[in-house]
Scaffold this motif. Structure first.
Motif, PDB file in Angstrom:
ATOM      1  N   MET A  53       0.806  -1.182   0.000  1.00 22.16           N
ATOM      2  CA  MET A  53       0.000   0.000   0.000  1.00 22.16           C
ATOM      3  C   MET A  53       0.863   1.266   0.000  1.00 22.16           C
ATOM      4  O   MET A  53       0.470   2.259  -0.587  1.00 22.16           O
ATOM      5  CB  MET A  53      -0.930  -0.012   1.208  1.00 22.16           C
ATOM      6  CG  MET A  53      -2.070   0.890   1.009  1.00 22.16           C
ATOM      7  SD  MET A  53      -2.438   2.180   2.188  1.00 22.16           S
ATOM      8  CE  MET A  53      -1.490   1.906   3.571  1.00 22.16           C
ATOM      9  N   ALA A  77       1.576   2.343  -3.470  1.00 20.35           N
ATOM     10  CA  ALA A  77       0.430   3.002  -4.091  1.00 20.35           C
ATOM     11  C   ALA A  77       0.339   4.461  -3.652  1.00 20.35           C
ATOM     12  O   ALA A  77       0.080   5.349  -4.475  1.00 20.35           O
ATOM     13  CB  ALA A  77      -0.859   2.259  -3.744  1.00 20.35           C
ATOM     14  N   HIS A 106      -9.876  -6.517   3.727  1.00 18.26           N
ATOM     15  CA  HIS A 106      -9.542  -5.100   3.791  1.00 18.26           C
ATOM     16  C   HIS A 106      -8.902  -4.832   5.143  1.00 18.26           C
ATOM     17  O   HIS A 106      -9.085  -5.587   6.089  1.00 18.26           O
ATOM     18  CB  HIS A 106     -10.796  -4.233   3.653  1.00 18.26           C
ATOM     19  CG  HIS A 106     -11.377  -4.239   2.285  1.00 18.26           C
ATOM     20  ND1 HIS A 106     -11.975  -5.351   1.733  1.00 18.26           N
ATOM     21  CD2 HIS A 106     -11.449  -3.274   1.350  1.00 18.26           C
ATOM     22  CE1 HIS A 106     -12.394  -5.054   0.507  1.00 18.26           C
ATOM     23  NE2 HIS A 106     -12.086  -3.803   0.259  1.00 18.26           N
ATOM     24  N   VAL A 116      -8.398   2.930  -7.390  1.00 17.00           N
ATOM     25  CA  VAL A 116      -7.326   1.956  -7.555  1.00 17.00           C
ATOM     26  C   VAL A 116      -6.067   2.709  -7.961  1.00 17.00           C
ATOM     27  O   VAL A 116      -6.055   3.428  -8.957  1.00 17.00           O
ATOM     28  CB  VAL A 116      -7.678   0.888  -8.614  1.00 17.00           C
ATOM     29  CG1 VAL A 116      -6.498  -0.060  -8.830  1.00 17.00           C
ATOM     30  CG2 VAL A 116      -8.914   0.108  -8.189  1.00 17.00           C
ATOM     31  N   SER A 155      -1.996   1.871  -8.489  1.00 20.04           N
ATOM     32  CA  SER A 155      -0.930   0.865  -8.576  1.00 20.04           C
ATOM     33  C   SER A 155      -1.376  -0.497  -8.038  1.00 20.04           C
ATOM     34  O   SER A 155      -0.659  -1.153  -7.286  1.00 20.04           O
ATOM     35  CB  SER A 155       0.315   1.354  -7.833  1.00 20.04           C
ATOM     36  OG  SER A 155       0.789   2.544  -8.404  1.00 20.04           O
ATOM     37  N   CYS A 162      -3.740  -1.192  -5.930  1.00 21.79           N
ATOM     38  CA  CYS A 162      -4.273  -1.188  -4.565  1.00 21.79           C
ATOM     39  C   CYS A 162      -5.569  -0.378  -4.538  1.00 21.79           C
ATOM     40  O   CYS A 162      -5.565   0.806  -4.895  1.00 21.79           O
ATOM     41  CB  CYS A 162      -3.253  -0.586  -3.606  1.00 21.79           C
ATOM     42  SG  CYS A 162      -3.796  -0.568  -1.884  1.00 21.79           S
ATOM     43  N   ILE A 191      -7.924   1.739  -2.699  1.00 22.59           N
ATOM     44  CA  ILE A 191      -7.928   2.568  -1.494  1.00 22.59           C
ATOM     45  C   ILE A 191      -9.328   3.164  -1.361  1.00 22.59           C
ATOM     46  O   ILE A 191      -9.807   3.862  -2.256  1.00 22.59           O
ATOM     47  CB  ILE A 191      -6.875   3.688  -1.588  1.00 22.59           C
ATOM     48  CG1 ILE A 191      -5.488   3.084  -1.790  1.00 22.59           C
ATOM     49  CG2 ILE A 191      -6.921   4.572  -0.339  1.00 22.59           C
ATOM     50  CD1 ILE A 191      -4.419   4.088  -2.141  1.00 22.59           C
ATOM     51  N   HIS A 213      -7.967   0.152   2.971  1.00 23.59           N
ATOM     52  CA  HIS A 213      -7.619  -0.380   1.654  1.00 23.59           C
ATOM     53  C   HIS A 213      -7.886  -1.874   1.577  1.00 23.59           C
ATOM     54  O   HIS A 213      -7.967  -2.569   2.593  1.00 23.59           O
ATOM     55  CB  HIS A 213      -6.150  -0.099   1.344  1.00 23.59           C
ATOM     56  CG  HIS A 213      -5.222  -0.779   2.308  1.00 23.59           C
ATOM     57  ND1 HIS A 213      -4.639  -1.991   2.043  1.00 23.59           N
ATOM     58  CD2 HIS A 213      -4.813  -0.418   3.536  1.00 23.59           C
ATOM     59  CE1 HIS A 213      -3.902  -2.349   3.081  1.00 23.59           C
ATOM     60  NE2 HIS A 213      -3.986  -1.411   4.005  1.00 23.59           N
ATOM     61  N   LEU A 249      -6.820  -5.712   0.731  1.00 19.38           N
ATOM     62  CA  LEU A 249      -5.589  -6.482   0.889  1.00 19.38           C
ATOM     63  C   LEU A 249      -5.191  -7.226  -0.381  1.00 19.38           C
ATOM     64  O   LEU A 249      -4.036  -7.575  -0.568  1.00 19.38           O
ATOM     65  CB  LEU A 249      -5.724  -7.477   2.050  1.00 19.38           C
ATOM     66  CG  LEU A 249      -5.885  -6.837   3.436  1.00 19.38           C
ATOM     67  CD1 LEU A 249      -6.204  -7.910   4.476  1.00 19.38           C
ATOM     68  CD2 LEU A 249      -4.646  -6.057   3.806  1.00 19.38           C
ATOM     69  N   GLN A 250      -6.170  -7.492  -1.233  1.00 17.76           N
ATOM     70  CA  GLN A 250      -5.894  -8.195  -2.480  1.00 17.76           C
ATOM     71  C   GLN A 250      -5.621  -7.191  -3.597  1.00 17.76           C
ATOM     72  O   GLN A 250      -6.288  -6.155  -3.688  1.00 17.76           O
ATOM     73  CB  GLN A 250      -7.065  -9.091  -2.876  1.00 17.76           C
ATOM     74  CG  GLN A 250      -7.291 -10.219  -1.896  1.00 17.76           C
ATOM     75  CD  GLN A 250      -8.468 -11.078  -2.301  1.00 17.76           C
ATOM     76  OE1 GLN A 250      -9.343 -10.661  -3.051  1.00 17.76           O
ATOM     77  NE2 GLN A 250      -8.493 -12.295  -1.802  1.00 17.76           N
ATOM     78  N   GLU A 251      -4.653  -7.525  -4.431  1.00 18.87           N
ATOM     79  CA  GLU A 251      -4.317  -6.639  -5.559  1.00 18.87           C
ATOM     80  C   GLU A 251      -5.484  -6.599  -6.543  1.00 18.87           C
ATOM     81  O   GLU A 251      -6.156  -7.596  -6.793  1.00 18.87           O
ATOM     82  CB  GLU A 251      -3.062  -7.141  -6.265  1.00 18.87           C
ATOM     83  CG  GLU A 251      -2.570  -6.184  -7.313  1.00 18.87           C
ATOM     84  CD  GLU A 251      -1.224  -6.578  -7.898  1.00 18.87           C
ATOM     85  OE1 GLU A 251      -0.897  -6.075  -8.989  1.00 18.87           O
ATOM     86  OE2 GLU A 251      -0.504  -7.366  -7.274  1.00 18.87           O
TER      87      GLU A 251
END
Length: 136
Positions: free
Chosen positions: A1, A4, A59, A94, A96, A98, A100, A130, A132-134
């Motif tokens: 994070m 990002a 999250h 979103v 990068s 992530c 948010i 945010h 946790l998963q891309e």
């Protein structure tokens, strides 16, 4: 994070006008220190209570401290304000990879001099919610 958030600040026109590409995660790179004090931002993860504690959400919240440097205390504080506006404007975006949801101030500004260098720095804490998963 953190990556990002660094990317979000680098993409912000107001931040770029002052700090250029000098936005870093973790710490100032050694190559930057010879040019200090000048405008730069360092984002560091820090402690704090997770708002998702005890849940099974994918999250979490993360406390992030922004260290905003400047050639003078006034410049460091001004960059801190610009950093605050850039970060708190992020809403369900979103960056990068992530997702948010939001970033909020987690306390007030603290102006000081970095130890032992004596560079002017404005400290600003934030809390970010945010995924946790891309996300692609």
């Amino acid at each position: 994070m953190i990556i990002a958030l660094v990317d979000a600040l680098k993409a912000d026109g107001n931040v770029a006008a002052i700090a250029g590409a000098r936005v870093f995660g973790g710490e100032l790179p050694k190559g930057e220190t010879r040019h200090m004090p000048r405008a730069a931002i360092v984002l560091q993860p820090s402690g704090g209570v997770s708002l998702a504690a005890g849940s099974y959400m994918d999250h979490d919240t993360q406390r992030v401290d922004a260290l905003c440097y400047g050639a003078t205390p006034l410049e460091a504080n001004a960059l801190g304000g610009i950093c605050r506006r850039a970060l708190t404007s992020i809403r369900r975006q979103v960056v990068s990879g992530c997702l948010i949801h939001w970033i909020e101030p987690a306390g007030g500004i603290s102006a000081r001099r970095d130890q032992p260098t004596q560079w002017p720095v404005a400290f600003r804490p934030f809390q970010a919610f945010h995924a946790l998963q891309e996300v692609s």
